[in-house]
Every structure is written in structure tokens, then in C-alpha cells.
Design an enzyme around this catalytic site. Sequence first.
Site, PDB file in Angstrom:
ATOM      1  N   LEU A  96      26.542 -29.496   6.885  1.00 33.62           N
ATOM      2  CA  LEU A  96      25.676 -29.042   7.970  1.00 33.62           C
ATOM      3  C   LEU A  96      26.523 -28.893   9.236  1.00 33.62           C
ATOM      4  O   LEU A  96      27.340 -29.755   9.548  1.00 33.62           O
ATOM      5  CB  LEU A  96      24.572 -30.085   8.194  1.00 33.62           C
ATOM      6  CG  LEU A  96      23.389 -29.677   9.063  1.00 33.62           C
ATOM      7  CD1 LEU A  96      22.584 -28.570   8.397  1.00 33.62           C
ATOM      8  CD2 LEU A  96      22.485 -30.880   9.321  1.00 33.62           C
ATOM      9  N   ASN A 111      25.058 -17.182   7.931  1.00 32.39           N
ATOM     10  CA  ASN A 111      25.235 -17.826   6.628  1.00 32.39           C
ATOM     11  C   ASN A 111      24.675 -16.913   5.545  1.00 32.39           C
ATOM     12  O   ASN A 111      23.828 -16.067   5.808  1.00 32.39           O
ATOM     13  CB  ASN A 111      24.479 -19.165   6.609  1.00 32.39           C
ATOM     14  CG  ASN A 111      24.655 -19.914   5.299  1.00 32.39           C
ATOM     15  OD1 ASN A 111      25.747 -19.988   4.750  1.00 32.39           O
ATOM     16  ND2 ASN A 111      23.566 -20.451   4.770  1.00 32.39           N
ATOM     17  N   HIS A 113      22.840 -17.195   1.741  1.00 27.21           N
ATOM     18  CA  HIS A 113      22.245 -18.107   0.758  1.00 27.21           C
ATOM     19  C   HIS A 113      21.930 -17.313  -0.506  1.00 27.21           C
ATOM     20  O   HIS A 113      21.355 -16.225  -0.417  1.00 27.21           O
ATOM     21  CB  HIS A 113      20.978 -18.744   1.327  1.00 27.21           C
ATOM     22  CG  HIS A 113      20.409 -19.779   0.411  1.00 27.21           C
ATOM     23  ND1 HIS A 113      20.980 -21.028   0.269  1.00 27.21           N
ATOM     24  CD2 HIS A 113      19.360 -19.739  -0.438  1.00 27.21           C
ATOM     25  CE1 HIS A 113      20.292 -21.712  -0.636  1.00 27.21           C
ATOM     26  NE2 HIS A 113      19.304 -20.962  -1.079  1.00 27.21           N
ATOM     27  N   GLU A 183      25.952 -10.416  -3.015  1.00 29.10           N
ATOM     28  CA  GLU A 183      26.609 -11.103  -1.896  1.00 29.10           C
ATOM     29  C   GLU A 183      27.832 -10.327  -1.434  1.00 29.10           C
ATOM     30  O   GLU A 183      28.024 -10.072  -0.244  1.00 29.10           O
ATOM     31  CB  GLU A 183      27.037 -12.510  -2.317  1.00 29.10           C
ATOM     32  CG  GLU A 183      25.877 -13.415  -2.665  1.00 29.10           C
ATOM     33  CD  GLU A 183      26.307 -14.861  -2.879  1.00 29.10           C
ATOM     34  OE1 GLU A 183      27.168 -15.349  -2.141  1.00 29.10           O
ATOM     35  OE2 GLU A 183      25.778 -15.501  -3.805  1.00 29.10           O
TER      36      GLU A 183
HETATM   37  C1  GRF Z   1      27.841 -18.246  -2.587  1.00 31.42           C
HETATM   38  O1  GRF Z   1      26.980 -18.161  -3.680  1.00 31.42           O
HETATM   39  C2  GRF Z   1      27.076 -18.283  -1.295  1.00 31.42           C
HETATM   40  O2  GRF Z   1      25.863 -17.607  -1.348  1.00 31.42           O
HETATM   41  C3  GRF Z   1      26.820 -19.748  -1.107  1.00 31.42           C
HETATM   42  O3  GRF Z   1      27.963 -20.382  -1.628  1.00 31.42           O
HETATM   43  C4  GRF Z   1      28.607 -19.555  -2.584  1.00 31.42           C
HETATM   44  C5  GRF Z   1      30.017 -19.404  -2.152  1.00 31.42           C
HETATM   45  O4  GRF Z   1      30.797 -18.681  -3.060  1.00 31.42           O
HETATM   46  N1  GRF Z   1      26.506 -20.050   0.255  1.00 31.42           N
HETATM   47  P1  GRF Z   1      32.248 -18.232  -2.654  1.00 31.42           P
HETATM   48  O5  GRF Z   1      33.030 -19.477  -2.232  1.00 31.42           O
HETATM   49  O6  GRF Z   1      32.133 -17.259  -1.530  1.00 31.42           O
HETATM   50  O7  GRF Z   1      32.830 -17.622  -3.883  1.00 31.42           O
END
Ligand code: GRF
Length: 211
Positions: A96, A111, A113, A183
Site C-alpha cells: 500500500l 494503478n 488491477h 493489460e
Molecule cells: C498484473 O496482473 C497487474 O494487473 C497487477 O499485477 C500484475 C503485475 O504483472 N497489478 P507484471 O509484474 O506487470 O508482469
Amino acid sequence: MGARVLKIAVFASGRGSNYEAIQKQIDTGQINGQTVCVISDRAKPTVFEKAAARNIPTHSINRKQFKTGDDYVEHLLKILAGYETDLIVLAGYLKLIPAPVVKAYYHRMINIHPALLPNFGGKGYYGMNVHRAVVEAGVNATGITIHFVDEHYDNGNVILQKEVKVEPDDTPEMVSEKVLKLEHKYYPEVVKLLCDNKIKIKNNKVVVENE
Ligand code: GRF
């Protein structure tokens, strides 16, 4: 005259595939930003190798290294200010962020998620835990949420959400793979929009300006 290049501090705890996706677009000039440092709560996370390969400074900063919470916060803020950080990007950072740091970078810290918040978010929902919970719940869709950071886990104004289907036979690993693809596509896109000053807060709502 070109727009000012935003100085980005990345916080990450693990492998850093999101960092890599963003950094690649910085390297090619698609994102008008510059990574000034990568900070981790861990001593030697894989993400440090990715930063070091580009001569980007890394810092291992953990609350346990400090006598008091105030000392920890002071150190973090000093490091960030030393780089004249404009934007903090959390990319798989498991701790956090202390409230004074959130306050100092309010609406300047984001961030990602790996689920559709507010579902499958909050303390304990990280990594594969999220995707296992998604499969166990039997929902037919999951996705990603990119949001500004406030002092609670997985809270704060949502910038973007994208959905992906969950098939009845999907395993948590399969879900994770699908979500990770989203992502890597959208996190760099949001960083780019921020660097182009296209994401604004109006009446405490996020407004994304698309040309
Ligand atoms: C990802 O799934 C992200 O959404 C979450 O943590 C993971 C990190 O993966 N917050 P990486 O280290 O970027 O491969």
C-alpha cells in the site's frame, strides 16, 4: 515547441511485464515520457533487470528498512522529488502506498488491477488470487481496471475498464493470460494519454479527451 516530457517513476514488485510494455513504447517515442526510476519493495525483483538493461536507476525501498513510518515516507518523497517525478505508475506493486505519498501525487499516480473493480479487488486480491476467485465465482466476464490511486487498495477514480469473456472451461491460468494481453495493450495507452495531457479530472470525474 514539443510538449514537456513527463517524468515517470514506476513502482513494481515482480516480473514487470507491464513495465516492459510501457517502457517499450517510451523507448520508441510513442509515449512522450521518460522513466526516471523503478522502485520496488523487494531487494532484487525481475523488473530491476529490465530497468538496469536500459540504465534506468532502481531503488529497493521497504518500510522495514526504516525506524518509523515517517522516516520511510520522508525517504520515498525525497527520492521521488529528487527525480522531479510528475507521474507514478504502479505496475504490480504489492504494498500500500503511504497516505502522504498518495496525497503528494494525488491524481498523478495510477494503478492497474487485473479484474473489473469493484469486483475482485481490495486486500488479498492480487496475482493469481484474483483469477482463481473469478473462476470460482463462475462469472462470464472479467477484465482490467486502470485507476488513479487513493489511500485504499484498488480504489480511486477509474480511468478505463476493458472486459474479456470467461469461458466455462477456463482455468485461472487461461484467464490470467487473456487479462494480461489487455493489460499490455491498454496500460501503455493510458500512460500515453496522461503524457499527452489528455486525461483530466472534472468535478472529481475522469474525462478522457480523444481527438
Ligand atoms: C498484473 O496482473 C497487474 O494487473 C497487477 O499485477 C500484475 C503485475 O504483472 N497489478 P507484471 O509484474 O506487470 O508482469
